[in-house]
Design a protein around this motif. Structure first.
Motif, PDB file in Angstrom:
ATOM      1  N   UNK A 129      44.832  50.706  36.025  1.00  0.00           N
ATOM      2  CA  UNK A 129      44.445  49.297  36.057  1.00  0.00           C
ATOM      3  C   UNK A 129      43.307  48.980  35.102  1.00  0.00           C
ATOM      4  N   UNK A 130      42.280  49.871  35.040  1.00  0.00           N
ATOM      5  CA  UNK A 130      41.158  49.635  34.134  1.00  0.00           C
ATOM      6  C   UNK A 130      41.625  49.721  32.692  1.00  0.00           C
ATOM      7  N   UNK A 131      42.428  50.790  32.421  1.00  0.00           N
ATOM      8  CA  UNK A 131      42.917  50.961  31.058  1.00  0.00           C
ATOM      9  C   UNK A 131      43.733  49.766  30.605  1.00  0.00           C
ATOM     10  N   UNK A 132      44.603  49.304  31.517  1.00  0.00           N
ATOM     11  CA  UNK A 132      45.432  48.161  31.161  1.00  0.00           C
ATOM     12  C   UNK A 132      44.580  46.907  30.963  1.00  0.00           C
ATOM     13  N   UNK A 173      30.396  30.732  39.101  1.00  0.00           N
ATOM     14  CA  UNK A 173      30.124  31.612  40.241  1.00  0.00           C
ATOM     15  C   UNK A 173      31.305  31.672  41.201  1.00  0.00           C
ATOM     16  N   UNK A 174      32.052  30.577  41.298  1.00  0.00           N
ATOM     17  CA  UNK A 174      33.194  30.514  42.232  1.00  0.00           C
ATOM     18  C   UNK A 174      34.505  31.005  41.601  1.00  0.00           C
ATOM     19  N   UNK A 175      34.493  31.336  40.330  1.00  0.00           N
ATOM     20  CA  UNK A 175      35.725  31.711  39.634  1.00  0.00           C
ATOM     21  C   UNK A 175      36.091  33.178  39.869  1.00  0.00           C
ATOM     22  N   UNK A 176      37.315  33.540  39.495  1.00  0.00           N
ATOM     23  CA  UNK A 176      37.766  34.925  39.619  1.00  0.00           C
ATOM     24  C   UNK A 176      37.000  35.797  38.618  1.00  0.00           C
ATOM     25  N   UNK A 177      36.622  36.998  39.009  1.00  0.00           N
ATOM     26  CA  UNK A 177      35.863  37.879  38.105  1.00  0.00           C
ATOM     27  C   UNK A 177      36.761  38.641  37.142  1.00  0.00           C
ATOM     28  N   UNK A 178      37.640  37.905  36.454  1.00  0.00           N
ATOM     29  CA  UNK A 178      38.616  38.559  35.577  1.00  0.00           C
ATOM     30  C   UNK A 178      38.323  38.354  34.093  1.00  0.00           C
ATOM     31  N   UNK A 179      37.186  37.731  33.771  1.00  0.00           N
ATOM     32  CA  UNK A 179      36.807  37.541  32.375  1.00  0.00           C
ATOM     33  C   UNK A 179      37.396  36.305  31.725  1.00  0.00           C
ATOM     34  N   UNK A 180      38.155  35.516  32.473  1.00  0.00           N
ATOM     35  CA  UNK A 180      38.785  34.334  31.878  1.00  0.00           C
ATOM     36  C   UNK A 180      37.980  33.049  32.106  1.00  0.00           C
ATOM     37  N   UNK A 181      36.924  33.137  32.894  1.00  0.00           N
ATOM     38  CA  UNK A 181      35.982  32.033  33.041  1.00  0.00           C
ATOM     39  C   UNK A 181      34.579  32.606  32.896  1.00  0.00           C
ATOM     40  N   UNK A 240      29.997  37.555  39.678  1.00  0.00           N
ATOM     41  CA  UNK A 240      29.819  38.924  40.175  1.00  0.00           C
ATOM     42  C   UNK A 240      31.179  39.533  40.518  1.00  0.00           C
ATOM     43  N   UNK A 241      31.252  40.834  40.404  1.00  0.00           N
ATOM     44  CA  UNK A 241      32.488  41.532  40.722  1.00  0.00           C
ATOM     45  C   UNK A 241      33.322  41.887  39.506  1.00  0.00           C
ATOM     46  N   UNK A 242      32.862  41.524  38.309  1.00  0.00           N
ATOM     47  CA  UNK A 242      33.614  41.880  37.107  1.00  0.00           C
ATOM     48  C   UNK A 242      33.620  43.392  36.907  1.00  0.00           C
ATOM     49  N   UNK A 243      34.744  43.909  36.446  1.00  0.00           N
ATOM     50  CA  UNK A 243      34.866  45.326  36.161  1.00  0.00           C
ATOM     51  C   UNK A 243      33.877  45.707  35.058  1.00  0.00           C
ATOM     52  N   UNK A 244      33.041  46.737  35.270  1.00  0.00           N
ATOM     53  CA  UNK A 244      32.075  47.137  34.244  1.00  0.00           C
ATOM     54  C   UNK A 244      32.713  47.420  32.886  1.00  0.00           C
ATOM     55  N   UNK A 245      33.925  47.993  32.886  1.00  0.00           N
ATOM     56  CA  UNK A 245      34.608  48.268  31.615  1.00  0.00           C
ATOM     57  C   UNK A 245      34.946  46.973  30.892  1.00  0.00           C
ATOM     58  N   UNK A 246      35.331  45.944  31.632  1.00  0.00           N
ATOM     59  CA  UNK A 246      35.639  44.647  31.036  1.00  0.00           C
ATOM     60  C   UNK A 246      34.368  43.995  30.506  1.00  0.00           C
ATOM     61  N   UNK A 247      33.279  44.117  31.261  1.00  0.00           N
ATOM     62  CA  UNK A 247      31.990  43.580  30.806  1.00  0.00           C
ATOM     63  C   UNK A 247      31.597  44.215  29.478  1.00  0.00           C
ATOM     64  N   UNK A 248      31.763  45.521  29.367  1.00  0.00           N
ATOM     65  CA  UNK A 248      31.428  46.228  28.122  1.00  0.00           C
ATOM     66  C   UNK A 248      32.312  45.763  26.968  1.00  0.00           C
TER      67      UNK A 248
END
Length: 326
Positions: free
Chosen positions: A22-25, A84-92, A261-269
């Motif tokens: 999942x992280x790799x993808x 703050x209320x959005x999904x932590x998926x990097x799209x907002x 909050x809750x974003x994957x650290x790999x995505x943040x990087x």
């Protein structure tokens, strides 16, 4: 190796692959749909301009559209709450400022979110050079003389700001506290009118972004006394740092990218690396210079540390000054 052991190892490797995939993808596929950069202020300001510069270059080779979504109101809090209320998926993501996260938590008493705990610092966009300016007729010619003049004239020197609790206001309020000064604060409805008041001689002093004051200084309509950062800046040559006289008076102003909050650290990087790439582009760096800003590409952890330091400074200052908005 026995057949059983080979089968066991193969099973372990398959399980590990499933756990990692999942992280790799996420790293490989991001972004796969439209990214929204929420600017919590009206169009046309520095934050908006920065957001549009980032959107223009953001993962350009992916072919995915990045949009800027202006959501102004309540000093940036309405737009920040949306992120703050959005999904932590990097799209907002939020194009935020030091003020929205380091100041607003103490300045606003009824926030629906915690600006420190409900966000992930993702990347630094730029540091805005902050200057103290005076009207041409002001008797002090340098920062040391300014301190001495204000001390000798308690309650007689005034300064403008874009409103109570704004960065302009708090910068000089902090100077009063650190240097033991007494000045009169004159709030206006925005930074533009506050600068106009200085140009027209209605007030003695103003502290704000170099971008607001450079052209007026070049025309001789204001005099730049000091920068509030710890060191002088090439963007305002010949203007010393106020810390050379008042060592414990240092004020910075910066803009950054934040996610929920809750974003994957790999995505943040991954996003951090992309933002750092963009601000290092020659055309972006040149545009920033014209805005009185400098690129400051740092890691998420370094931004988090800077944010905490500023939060500690301003929460203490705002509390001691008894400044609060509902």
């Amino acid at each position: 190796m026995t057949h059983g052991r080979r089968a066991f190892l193969a099973s372990c490797m398959a399980s590990a692959a499933l756990l990692m995939s999942p992280v790799t993808q996420a790293e490989e596929q991001y972004p796969k749909k439209t990214v929204s950069l929420v600017v919590p202020f009206a169009p046309g300001g520095s934050t908006d301009i920065l957001g549009r510069m980032i959107a223009q270059h953001y993962f350009k080779d992916s072919g995915v559209t990045t949009i800027v979504e202006n959501t102004p109101g309540a000093g940036g809090n309405i737009g920040a709450a949306k992120v703050a209320r959005s999904k932590p998926d990097g799209y907002t993501l939020e194009i935020g400022a030091m003020s929205t996260h380091a100041m607003n938590g103490s300045l606003y008493t009824s926030l629906a979110f915690d600006p420190m705990k409900e966000f992930v610092p993702v990347a630094m966009l730029a540091q805005a050079i902050n200057v103290i300016a005076v009207k041409p007729s002001f008797p002090a010619q340098n920062f040391d003389e300014l301190i001495k003049h204000v001390r000798a004239n308690p309650g007689k020197v005034n300064y403008s700001s874009g409103g109570i609790g704004t960065h302009n206001h708090l910068t000089l309020a902090l100077l009063e506290e650190k240097a033991g000064l007494e000045m009169v604060h004159v709030p206006y409805k925005g930074g533009g009118p506050a600068v106009t008041a200085l140009l027209q001689g209605e007030v003695d002093m103003f502290a704000g972004g170099a971008s607001l004051l450079l052209r007026h200084a070049e025309a001789g309509n204001v005099r730049l006394i000091a920068v509030t950062e710890a060191t002088p800046s090439d963007l305002v040559p010949g203007v010393p740092s106020a810390s050379e006289v008042a060592s414990d008076f240092v004020v910075t102003n910066w803009y950054g990218v934040f996610g929920p909050k809750g974003m994957d650290p790999a995505l943040v990087e991954t996003i951090n690396a992309e933002i750092n790439r963009i601000v290092a582009l020659p055309e972006v760096a040149q545009r920033l210079k014209g805005m009185g800003m400098i690129p400051l590409p740092i890691k998420p952890g370094e931004l988090a540390k800077m944010l905490q330091q500023d939060y500690d400074l301003w929460s203490k200052t705002i509390t001691s000054l008894n400044i609060a908005n509902n």
